[in-house]
Scaffold this motif. Structure first.
Motif, mmCIF file in Angstrom:
data_model
loop_
_atom_site.group_PDB
_atom_site.id
_atom_site.type_symbol
_atom_site.label_atom_id
_atom_site.label_comp_id
_atom_site.label_asym_id
_atom_site.label_seq_id
_atom_site.Cartn_x
_atom_site.Cartn_y
_atom_site.Cartn_z
ATOM 1 N N CYS A 13 0.050 -12.838 7.731
ATOM 2 C CA CYS A 13 0.211 -11.395 7.539
ATOM 3 C C CYS A 13 1.689 -11.045 7.712
ATOM 4 N N GLY A 14 2.201 -10.246 6.791
ATOM 5 C CA GLY A 14 3.618 -9.861 6.818
ATOM 6 C C GLY A 14 3.973 -8.926 7.950
ATOM 7 N N PHE A 15 2.994 -8.301 8.576
ATOM 8 C CA PHE A 15 3.264 -7.386 9.684
ATOM 9 C C PHE A 15 2.796 -7.964 11.016
ATOM 10 N N SER A 16 1.507 -8.319 11.078
ATOM 11 C CA SER A 16 0.954 -8.740 12.377
ATOM 12 C C SER A 16 1.227 -10.200 12.686
ATOM 13 N N GLY A 17 1.386 -11.040 11.677
ATOM 14 C CA GLY A 17 1.632 -12.463 11.900
ATOM 15 C C GLY A 17 0.377 -13.296 12.027
ATOM 16 N N TYR A 18 -0.808 -12.667 11.893
ATOM 17 C CA TYR A 18 -2.060 -13.408 11.981
ATOM 18 C C TYR A 18 -2.347 -14.157 10.680
ATOM 19 N N GLY A 25 -7.716 -9.938 3.129
ATOM 20 C CA GLY A 25 -6.346 -9.442 3.045
ATOM 21 C C GLY A 25 -5.996 -8.779 1.735
ATOM 22 N N LYS A 26 -4.784 -8.316 1.662
ATOM 23 C CA LYS A 26 -4.290 -7.566 0.512
ATOM 24 C C LYS A 26 -2.865 -7.999 0.242
ATOM 25 N N ARG A 27 -2.484 -8.038 -1.030
ATOM 26 C CA ARG A 27 -1.122 -8.417 -1.401
ATOM 27 C C ARG A 27 -0.405 -7.162 -1.907
ATOM 28 N N TYR A 28 0.806 -6.961 -1.402
ATOM 29 C CA TYR A 28 1.561 -5.752 -1.744
ATOM 30 C C TYR A 28 2.884 -6.184 -2.363
ATOM 31 N N PHE A 36 4.384 -8.987 -0.142
ATOM 32 C CA PHE A 36 3.940 -9.066 1.250
ATOM 33 C C PHE A 36 2.444 -9.244 1.291
ATOM 34 N N ASN A 37 1.973 -10.029 2.246
ATOM 35 C CA ASN A 37 0.535 -10.203 2.457
ATOM 36 C C ASN A 37 0.148 -9.472 3.733
ATOM 37 N N PHE A 38 -0.948 -8.736 3.675
ATOM 38 C CA PHE A 38 -1.420 -8.015 4.853
ATOM 39 C C PHE A 38 -2.852 -8.398 5.144
ATOM 40 N N LEU A 39 -3.168 -8.534 6.424
ATOM 41 C CA LEU A 39 -4.507 -8.925 6.855
ATOM 42 C C LEU A 39 -5.503 -7.797 6.648
ATOM 43 N N ASN A 40 -5.106 -6.574 6.993
ATOM 44 C CA ASN A 40 -6.025 -5.435 6.874
ATOM 45 C C ASN A 40 -5.216 -4.161 6.631
ATOM 46 N N GLN A 41 -5.939 -3.037 6.510
ATOM 47 C CA GLN A 41 -5.274 -1.760 6.239
ATOM 48 C C GLN A 41 -4.379 -1.327 7.388
ATOM 49 N N TRP A 58 -0.197 -5.482 19.631
ATOM 50 C CA TRP A 58 -1.208 -6.402 19.133
ATOM 51 C C TRP A 58 -0.662 -7.410 18.115
ATOM 52 N N THR A 59 0.621 -7.326 17.787
ATOM 53 C CA THR A 59 1.196 -8.248 16.800
ATOM 54 C C THR A 59 1.665 -9.543 17.469
#
Length: 163
Positions: A13-18, A25-28, A36-41, A58-59
């Motif tokens: 994940c590009g923000f949380s690191g999980y 996930g979602k690709r932005y 960027f890849n994100f795990l959740n909203q 929590w990151t």
């Protein structure tokens, strides 16, 4: 099962690191082409709100920065104590330094006073020599001082502000 897990492509994940598992996930994609890849909203919206992941508890980045969950480093690293040892200084051997240190204070004081007396006598002799040579040189100095001195114009203040 172990063979299939080796074939799975896991993203971070590009923000949380999980880890992001397949199908999640979602690709932005930004206008400049960076993806960027994100795990959740929650992570996506936090990223879009320009939140700093190092300040959100929590990151993974926060946990790394604040040393959370690191159980391996239980034993603190020992700092090495500095060891004192004697060394010779340029112009004086270690033996001479130790001999001076082991002298009695009265002897050392007497030596110091004797050296001071010798230095003062030497300075007196030098001062007398200078005084003797000064009258001869004084006539030469007076001729030089008779020259007309050049008039140096002082810096005039500028008018008109900055240039």
């Amino acid at each position: 099962m172990a063979a299939t897990s080796a074939l799975m492509k896991l993203d971070l994940c590009g923000f949380s690191g999980y880890k992001i598992y397949p199908g999640k996930g979602k690709r932005y994609a930004r206008v400049d082409g960076k993806v960027f890849n994100f795990l959740n909203q929650k992570s996506e919206h936090s990223f879009l709100m320009r939140r700093n992941p190092r300040k959100i508890c929590w990151t993974v980045l926060y946990r790394r920065k604040h040393k959370k969950g690191v159980s391996e480093e239980v034993a603190k690293k020992r700092t090495r104590r500095t060891q004192k040892f004697q060394r010779a200084i340029q112009g004086a051997t270690l033996e001479s330094i130790m001999a001076k240190r082991n002298q009695k204070p009265e002897v050392r004081k007497a030596q110091r006073e004797q050296l001071i007396r010798q230095a003062k006598e030497k300075n007196k002799v030098n001062a007398q020599k200078k005084a003797a040579t000064k009258p001869a040189a004084a006539s030469g100095v007076s001729k030089k001082s008779q020259k007309a001195q050049k008039i140096v114009k002082g810096a005039t203040p500028r008018v008109g502000g900055k240039r």
